[in-house]
Write a protein that holds these residues in place. Structure first.
Motif, PDB file in Angstrom:
ATOM      1  N   ALA A 175       0.838  -1.204   0.000  1.00  0.00           N
ATOM      2  CA  ALA A 175       0.000   0.000   0.000  1.00  0.00           C
ATOM      3  C   ALA A 175       0.870   1.251   0.000  1.00  0.00           C
ATOM      4  O   ALA A 175       1.759   1.400   0.827  1.00  0.00           O
ATOM      5  CB  ALA A 175      -0.914   0.009   1.219  1.00  0.00           C
ATOM      6  N   GLY A 176       0.623   2.113  -0.971  1.00  0.00           N
ATOM      7  CA  GLY A 176       1.345   3.378  -1.062  1.00  0.00           C
ATOM      8  C   GLY A 176       2.762   3.254  -1.593  1.00  0.00           C
ATOM      9  O   GLY A 176       3.477   4.248  -1.655  1.00  0.00           O
ATOM     10  N   ALA A 177       3.169   2.060  -1.988  1.00  0.00           N
ATOM     11  CA  ALA A 177       4.515   1.877  -2.545  1.00  0.00           C
ATOM     12  C   ALA A 177       4.587   2.509  -3.936  1.00  0.00           C
ATOM     13  O   ALA A 177       3.569   2.720  -4.595  1.00  0.00           O
ATOM     14  CB  ALA A 177       4.864   0.391  -2.623  1.00  0.00           C
ATOM     15  N   ASN A 178       5.790   2.782  -4.381  1.00  0.00           N
ATOM     16  CA  ASN A 178       5.996   3.369  -5.698  1.00  0.00           C
ATOM     17  C   ASN A 178       5.610   2.356  -6.787  1.00  0.00           C
ATOM     18  O   ASN A 178       6.089   1.216  -6.773  1.00  0.00           O
ATOM     19  CB  ASN A 178       7.468   3.784  -5.840  1.00  0.00           C
ATOM     20  N   LYS A 179       4.760   2.778  -7.695  1.00  0.00           N
ATOM     21  CA  LYS A 179       4.263   1.895  -8.748  1.00  0.00           C
ATOM     22  C   LYS A 179       5.407   1.296  -9.571  1.00  0.00           C
ATOM     23  O   LYS A 179       5.428   0.089  -9.833  1.00  0.00           O
ATOM     24  CB  LYS A 179       3.307   2.658  -9.666  1.00  0.00           C
ATOM     25  N   ASP A 180       6.360   2.137  -9.972  1.00  0.00           N
ATOM     26  CA  ASP A 180       7.467   1.651 -10.796  1.00  0.00           C
ATOM     27  C   ASP A 180       8.319   0.619 -10.055  1.00  0.00           C
ATOM     28  O   ASP A 180       8.803  -0.333 -10.658  1.00  0.00           O
ATOM     29  CB  ASP A 180       8.339   2.815 -11.262  1.00  0.00           C
ATOM     30  N   ASP A 181       8.481   0.814  -8.742  1.00  0.00           N
ATOM     31  CA  ASP A 181       9.241  -0.157  -7.945  1.00  0.00           C
ATOM     32  C   ASP A 181       8.527  -1.507  -7.890  1.00  0.00           C
ATOM     33  O   ASP A 181       9.158  -2.560  -8.007  1.00  0.00           O
ATOM     34  CB  ASP A 181       9.460   0.355  -6.519  1.00  0.00           C
ATOM     35  N   ILE A 182       7.203  -1.466  -7.721  1.00  0.00           N
ATOM     36  CA  ILE A 182       6.430  -2.717  -7.689  1.00  0.00           C
ATOM     37  C   ILE A 182       6.537  -3.423  -9.038  1.00  0.00           C
ATOM     38  O   ILE A 182       6.764  -4.639  -9.100  1.00  0.00           O
ATOM     39  CB  ILE A 182       4.951  -2.456  -7.333  1.00  0.00           C
ATOM     40  N   VAL A 183       6.366  -2.668 -10.125  1.00  0.00           N
ATOM     41  CA  VAL A 183       6.445  -3.261 -11.459  1.00  0.00           C
ATOM     42  C   VAL A 183       7.819  -3.893 -11.671  1.00  0.00           C
ATOM     43  O   VAL A 183       7.920  -5.035 -12.136  1.00  0.00           O
ATOM     44  CB  VAL A 183       6.147  -2.212 -12.558  1.00  0.00           C
ATOM     45  N   LYS A 184       8.888  -3.185 -11.326  1.00  0.00           N
ATOM     46  CA  LYS A 184      10.236  -3.721 -11.516  1.00  0.00           C
ATOM     47  C   LYS A 184      10.425  -5.013 -10.727  1.00  0.00           C
ATOM     48  O   LYS A 184      10.942  -5.998 -11.255  1.00  0.00           O
ATOM     49  CB  LYS A 184      11.293  -2.699 -11.111  1.00  0.00           C
ATOM     50  N   LYS A 185      10.009  -5.015  -9.465  1.00  0.00           N
ATOM     51  CA  LYS A 185      10.157  -6.231  -8.653  1.00  0.00           C
ATOM     52  C   LYS A 185       9.376  -7.389  -9.260  1.00  0.00           C
ATOM     53  O   LYS A 185       9.884  -8.515  -9.350  1.00  0.00           O
ATOM     54  CB  LYS A 185       9.685  -5.985  -7.222  1.00  0.00           C
ATOM     55  N   MET A 186       8.148  -7.119  -9.680  1.00  0.00           N
ATOM     56  CA  MET A 186       7.331  -8.196 -10.261  1.00  0.00           C
ATOM     57  C   MET A 186       7.934  -8.714 -11.566  1.00  0.00           C
ATOM     58  O   MET A 186       7.945  -9.921 -11.815  1.00  0.00           O
ATOM     59  CB  MET A 186       5.899  -7.703 -10.493  1.00  0.00           C
ATOM     60  N   ALA A 207       0.077  -2.962  -9.805  1.00  0.00           N
ATOM     61  CA  ALA A 207       1.018  -2.037  -9.159  1.00  0.00           C
ATOM     62  C   ALA A 207       0.367  -0.669  -8.978  1.00  0.00           C
ATOM     63  O   ALA A 207       0.531  -0.036  -7.928  1.00  0.00           O
ATOM     64  CB  ALA A 207       2.300  -1.919  -9.982  1.00  0.00           C
ATOM     65  N   GLY A 208      -0.383  -0.220  -9.977  1.00  0.00           N
ATOM     66  CA  GLY A 208      -1.084   1.052  -9.864  1.00  0.00           C
ATOM     67  C   GLY A 208      -2.131   1.018  -8.766  1.00  0.00           C
ATOM     68  O   GLY A 208      -2.314   2.005  -8.041  1.00  0.00           O
ATOM     69  N   ALA A 232      -1.897   3.376  -5.256  1.00  0.00           N
ATOM     70  CA  ALA A 232      -2.971   4.324  -4.939  1.00  0.00           C
ATOM     71  C   ALA A 232      -3.566   4.118  -3.549  1.00  0.00           C
ATOM     72  O   ALA A 232      -4.338   4.955  -3.078  1.00  0.00           O
ATOM     73  CB  ALA A 232      -4.070   4.229  -5.998  1.00  0.00           C
ATOM     74  N   GLN A 233      -3.227   3.020  -2.884  1.00  0.00           N
ATOM     75  CA  GLN A 233      -3.778   2.732  -1.561  1.00  0.00           C
ATOM     76  C   GLN A 233      -3.060   3.547  -0.475  1.00  0.00           C
ATOM     77  O   GLN A 233      -1.868   3.831  -0.603  1.00  0.00           O
ATOM     78  CB  GLN A 233      -3.663   1.238  -1.226  1.00  0.00           C
TER      79      GLN A 233
END
Length: 107
Positions: free
Chosen positions: A59-70, A99-100, A104-105
């Motif tokens: 929740a509230g993490a950077n979208k690009d960071d989540i996408v990169k990790k995934m 990720a988006g 947004a959470q």
């Protein structure tokens, strides 16, 4: 070319542009579908990405960071116990949408 034919040609071109634009807008995943995909992460990452201690909160993490990790999990570049298997079950577009959602959470 007559003026009438030019007008019809412009009208036809405008219709094609409108149809293309409308199609691009409808390709976005349904927000309820994205929420459903994200709900699959709740066992480890908590409801709406607010994880219990010991697990990574999304929740509230950077979208690009989540996408990169995934994407790294999906490609096998990031070691994992289960995420490398789970990530392979999503398309790149689904990963970006999920990720988006988490970005947004509220934390």
């Amino acid at each position: 070319m007559s003026k009438i034919m030019k007008n019809w040609l412009y009208f036809g071109a405008a219709l094609v542009c409108l149809a293309t634009s409308a199609q691009a807008q409808t390709n976005a995943p349904d927000p309820m579908q994205v929420r459903s995909w994200a709900a699959g992460c709740s066992n480890c990452h908590g409801t709406n990405g607010r994880a219990e201690s010991g697990n990574e909160a999304l929740a509230g993490a950077n979208k690009d960071d989540i996408v990169k990790k995934m994407m790294d999990f999906k490609a096998g570049r990031k070691p994992a116990t289960i995420m490398h298997q789970l990530a392979k079950g999503y398309s790149d577009e689904q990963i970006v949408a999920i990720a988006g959602y988490f970005a947004a959470q509220k934390k």
